[in-house]
Enzyme design. Structure first.
Site, short mmCIF file in Angstrom:
data_model
loop_
_atom_site.label_atom_id
_atom_site.label_comp_id
_atom_site.label_asym_id
_atom_site.label_seq_id
_atom_site.Cartn_x
_atom_site.Cartn_y
_atom_site.Cartn_z
N ALA A 176 -57.08 -26.07 -47.79
CA ALA A 176 -57.69 -27.18 -47.52
C ALA A 176 -58.38 -27.88 -48.52
O ALA A 176 -59.13 -28.92 -48.68
CB ALA A 176 -58.49 -26.71 -46.21
N LYS A 177 -58.94 -26.93 -49.49
CA LYS A 177 -59.62 -27.34 -50.92
C LYS A 177 -58.61 -27.97 -51.74
O LYS A 177 -59.26 -28.39 -52.73
CB LYS A 177 -60.16 -26.17 -51.25
CG LYS A 177 -61.24 -25.33 -50.55
CD LYS A 177 -62.02 -24.16 -51.17
CE LYS A 177 -63.21 -23.62 -50.57
NZ LYS A 177 -62.79 -23.12 -49.08
N LEU A 178 -57.50 -28.11 -51.68
CA LEU A 178 -56.69 -28.55 -52.63
C LEU A 178 -56.66 -30.34 -52.35
O LEU A 178 -55.57 -30.98 -51.90
CB LEU A 178 -55.11 -28.34 -52.55
CG LEU A 178 -55.11 -26.80 -52.84
CD1 LEU A 178 -53.50 -26.32 -52.62
CD2 LEU A 178 -55.27 -26.66 -54.28
N THR A 179 -57.87 -30.92 -52.67
CA THR A 179 -58.03 -32.23 -52.33
C THR A 179 -58.75 -32.87 -53.55
O THR A 179 -59.29 -32.18 -54.31
CB THR A 179 -58.74 -32.73 -51.04
OG1 THR A 179 -60.10 -31.93 -51.25
CG2 THR A 179 -58.25 -32.04 -49.85
N ASP A 222 -60.53 -18.10 -52.02
CA ASP A 222 -59.48 -18.41 -50.79
C ASP A 222 -58.10 -18.10 -51.03
O ASP A 222 -57.66 -17.60 -49.91
CB ASP A 222 -59.87 -19.46 -50.28
CG ASP A 222 -61.31 -19.84 -49.80
OD1 ASP A 222 -62.01 -18.55 -49.73
OD2 ASP A 222 -61.83 -20.92 -49.47
#
Length: 232
Positions: A176-179, A222
């Protein structure tokens, strides 16, 4: 004749292992739940969140339950019962009954107001449900249940199921942090600016490199910690 592969998996999952690590997790989990109930929700907080509001935003899928807050005295009793159940989980007293009571009472407050949603609260419900099917009370517990079935340890699947839950949790938190916002440190910059008035560390938190440092260390943590937890 059964397939040897299926038999091997069955044997592996039911291999008896030391229950100490799972019991330690139960104790720390119950302790955290107890602190959550009794420290974060004194009577004033219960009144602010669950008694004073005249309208609550419910989850549409659960509208059929028509959930409403208890009368004031009922809400205080509700949190007291929740806290006692958390202590029961921690000590292993009435283990499954304590888990069931906590799941119902905590789930009630969770579903009562969706504006207060927190993914950690959802995780608490998942862990409470999973622990109900595990023998986390097999060690370090005040239990009145006959433990003949666990004197030689607990099945390995108890441990693997808990590991799998945390692996899924952390890995997809990393995904979810790969933005662009996260990779550019935008989200962390906003959060760090909110606490930039802290003494000593305030100037460091607002430095250009700090948001990128926290963003990428959080991302790497994470994506890797779930797998690393599978190794001693």
């Amino acid at each position: 004749m059964k397939s040897p592969k299926i038999v091997n998996w069955f044997t592996l999952l039911n291999t008896r292992v030391d229950p100490a690590s799972l019991a330690c997790f139960r104790i720390l989990f119950g302790l955290n739940l107890s602190l959550y109930v009794f420290l974060l929700f004194p009577p004033a907080e219960i009144e602010y969140y669950f008694i004073q509001p005249k309208f609550f935003f419910s989850f549409s899928l659960f509208d059929i339950l028509h959930l409403k807050p208890w009368p004031p005295s009922g809400m205080y009793i509700h949190f007291l019962v929740m806290g006692i159940a958390a202590i029961g989980i921690m000590l292993g007293i009435g283990y499954r009954l304590s888990l069931l009571i906590f799941f119902v009472t905590f789930g009630y407050t969770f579903l009562l107001e969706k504006c207060a949603y927190n993914n950690h609260y959802y995780l608490v419900l998942l862990l409470t449900m999973l622990l109900f099917f595990m023998r986390a009370d097999s060690a370090f517990s005040i239990s009145f249940v006959n433990k003949k079935n666990t004197r030689h340890g607990i099945p390995l699947w108890n441990i693997l199921l808990l590991r799998a839950q945390f692996l899924i949790l952390y890995f997809f938190a990393g995904v979810a942090k790969l933005t662009p916002d996260w990779l550019q440190g935008t989200q962390l910059r906003i959060w760090l600016d909110e606490i930039s008035d802290r003494p000593f560390v305030g100037p460091l938190l607002t430095a250009d490199w700090s948001s990128l440092l926290f963003s990428y260390t959080g991302l790497l943590f994470d994506l890797s910690i779930g797998f690393l937890l599978c190794y001693k």
